[in-house]
Design an enzyme around this catalytic site. Structure first.
Site, PDB file in Angstrom:
ATOM      1  N   TRP A 168      45.062  54.729  51.198  1.00 49.48           N
ATOM      2  CA  TRP A 168      43.959  54.189  51.443  1.00 49.48           C
ATOM      3  C   TRP A 168      42.624  55.095  50.990  1.00 49.48           C
ATOM      4  CZ3 TRP A 168      44.462  49.167  52.566  1.00 49.48           C
ATOM      5  CH2 TRP A 168      43.145  48.468  53.036  1.00 49.48           C
ATOM      6  N   ASP A 201      43.102  35.670  49.552  1.00 48.77           N
ATOM      7  CA  ASP A 201      41.919  36.757  50.038  1.00 48.77           C
ATOM      8  C   ASP A 201      42.062  37.767  49.120  1.00 48.77           C
ATOM      9  OD1 ASP A 201      39.906  37.934  51.254  1.00 48.77           O
ATOM     10  OD2 ASP A 201      41.013  38.907  52.506  1.00 48.77           O
ATOM     11  N   GLY A 217      30.821  40.820  54.148  1.00 46.93           N
ATOM     12  CA  GLY A 217      30.814  39.649  55.029  1.00 46.93           C
ATOM     13  C   GLY A 217      31.445  38.402  54.564  1.00 46.93           C
TER      14      GLY A 217
HETATM   15 CA    CA Z   1      37.948  39.212  51.739  1.00 41.06          CA
END
Ligand code: CA
Ligand code: CA
Length: 587
Positions: free
Chosen positions: A489, A319, A190
């Site tokens: 992935w 990020d 989250g």
């Molecule tokens: Ca992140």
């Protein structure tokens, strides 16, 4: 009591047979025991290396499907699970918080459990699940509404169910739980909602919380129902109250280093993404570093106390998270090391005693945000490659747009790499892509995205995005790379037979030569592979299994890359292959 036993017995009879209990010794021995797969990572060091050599470079061309299993329904999307195999049963998790038990010889379903998910769950990056854990008579797995559930492994009945945290605030759970000494250890997801990352340990029998360790400075830990110690030092590296919604999601789960008795977890991005809001006058002395976001953390498994930390990206602003798996291994000189390939594009080798930096090298081309690492492993920032401060813009709403590489989905995302004890090399699934990124003002609101950033991901090369690289951890040298059109992935697995297994979004399940990268075998599974391969042995025959089912974060967040791969079809299958005895000796 009698009625209870009768009910349990009836349920076991209905499901077939009661299978052997799994002990701590079984988990500790998982890598060496070739007849089962009991842990995420095929051993709690997460090496994903099998000692099996029945299947090898000469005979892998004879590997054929044994059975396939559909996860069914309309609920498809990304299938990122790693199967477990124990005493004749395979346990898998599926998208939308589902669990299946399958007869491993025939592929027949034994039971299925569907978690009832509430409206309003907030999974950031697809409705995936990365696998279960097994211990005693239970299967453990986490749900998208941030619960941890124990199911009886023989019946699928719920034994206990506990809340990790509030899904309405953005918490969810997608990793495979980690079992150590009778404790179920979990992280949380989250980081895009301003949650607070934490590691928690519960009694495997009862589900009762034993300890909790938040990973953002200023938050109080818990041990046996009492407050324990504060994480870090309040306001040492965070300004004002920003630590209260500071992110650092521990969403990949962790590894367990039995040699040093240490849990190792990664902590994700500090929140919000806009780093100017977390700047306490960063001056390379630690102010504004935002500990312990974007870090690896060594934790005492009995108390939840932090033993050491290593921050890959201080004052993280792209990020890059810093949550990637940490693999414990012994190098060619016999030294105990950790390796981790960070979303930020650097592959790090750390000391297992204290987490200290040993070396770091790029594992992708074109890293733009840092020019390298200093002698302590701290990045040498290219400050003009940090997204601009929106308060410096004329309208105060959008800071300077920069092009940064790698993209926020990372030089490597969640998909686990593998180590080969045979070659001493790591096999790293990586992606060559960048992004336009900019910062915007943002204030925290419960359950709302807390980014303060906008972005568009772009491929860096015309002919490939994905590249599986063989990296020598002692020198940092790339021994070879295997290029793929779509971003990789899927997890990777190595074997003593000299093989490297992985899958592609285009649906191919592939075995490469671990020394040359040459493709030795492949099979088209019908949907994109974002799962994690395993291998085991039954009745003298070697088996390999992988989940197929395209999804995950790329189609949702991939910008121009998502458009490039939007022709790929969803699915939801487990494919199991074997090398039949009569073909094992045929070349
Ligand atoms: Ca992140
Ligand atoms: Ca095993």
């Amino acid at each position: 009591m009698n009625r209870f036993i009768t009910a349990v017995t009836a349920a076991i009879l209905a499901a077939g047979v009661a299978h052997a209990e799994v002990t701590e010794a079984d988990l500790a021995n998982d890598q060496a025991s070739a007849g089962d797969v009991l842990t995420n990572g095929m051993g709690r060091h997460l090496q994903r290396y099998s000692p099996l050599e029945t299947l090898n470079k000469d005979n892998v061309k004879n590997l054929v499907p044994a059975w396939a299993f559909s996860m069914g329904g309309e609920k498809q999307r990304g299938q990122e699970t790693q199967p477990l195999v124990h005493d004749g049963v395979m346990y898998i998790t599926g998208s939308y918080s589902r669990v299946y038990a399958i007869d491993v010889m025939t592929g027949k379903e034994l039971w299925q459990y569907d978690a009832r998910l509430p409206e309003g769950i907030l999974p950031c990056c697809d409705v995936i699940n990365r696998g279960a854990a097994i211990y005693g008579d239970n299967i453990y797995f986490g749900t998208l509404d941030a619960r941890i559930v124990a199911l009886n492994k023989d019946t699928g009945d719920v034994v206990w169910r506990k809340k990790i945290d509030d899904y309405k605030a953005g918490y969810s759970y997608t990793a495979a739980p980690l079992i150590v000494n009778g404790l179920v250890v979990t992280g949380n997801s989250g980081g895009e909602f301003g949650i607070v990352g934490a590691v928690e340990a519960r009694d495997a029998e009862t589900g009762d919380l034993v300890w909790k360790r938040p990973v953002i400075e200023g938050h109080m830990g818990e041990l046996n129902g009492e407050p324990s110690t504060m994480t870090g030092t309040l306001n040492a590296t965070w300004p004002g109250d920003m630590w209260k919604t500071g992110g650092g999601a521990t969403w990949l789960g962790g590894s367990y280093d039995a040699d040093t008795d240490t849990l190792v977890f990664g902590a994700g991005n500090p929140a919000p993404w806009n780093s100017w809001l977390r700047d306490a006058g960063q001056d390379n002395t630690g102010k504004g570093d935002n500990l312990y976001a974007a870090s690896r953390i060594g934790i005492d498994p009995s108390t939840g106390e932090i033993k050491w930390h290593f921050q890959t990206t201080p004052r993280e602003g792209w990020d890059y998270d810093g949550v990637n798996e940490v693999v414990a291994y012994t190098n060619r000189a016999g030294e105990m090391r950790y390796a981790t390939a960070d979303r930020n594009g650097f592959f790090y080798v750390l000391n297992r005693e204290d987490g200290a930096f040993v070396r770091g090298v790029p594992f992708v081309k074109d890293i733009s945000w840092a020019s390298g690492l200093d002698e302590n492993g701290r990045p040498i920032f290219n400050e003009d490659n940090r997204p601009g401060d929106p308060t410096a813009a004329a309208d105060g709403k959008k800071g300077d747009v920069i092009f940064a590489s790698p993209s926020f989905l990372g030089g490597k995302n969640w998909m686990p790499m593998a180590f080969s004890q045979r070659t001493g090399n790591f096999y790293v699934p990586s992606n060559e892509w960048g992004m336009d990124i900019w910062n915007e003002p943002i204030t925290y609101k419960k359950g709302a995205a807390y980014l303060g950033a906008g972005f568009t991901i772009k491929p860096n090369y015309e002919d490939h995005i994905g590249t599986l690289k063989a990296i020598d951890p002692d020198t940092g040298e790339w021994k070879w790379e295997y290029k793929n059109d779509a971003p990789l992935w899927s997890g990777v697995m190595t074997t003593a037979g000299g093989l490297v297994f992985f899958g592609t979004p285009e649906g191919e399940f592939i075995a490469l030569d671990d020394e040359t990268g040459e493709k030795l075998w492949s099979f088209q599974t019908g949907s994109g592979i974002v799962g994690q391969p395993i291998t085991w042995e039954m009745d003298g025959e070697q088996y390999v299994a992988i989940a197929s089912g395209w999804g995950g974060a790329v189609p949702l967040w991939g910008g121009e890359v998502a458009k490039k791969v939007n022709y790929l079809n969803q699915g939801g299958m487990i494919w199991t292959f074997k090398l039949p005895k009569q073909l094992a000796s045929m070349e």
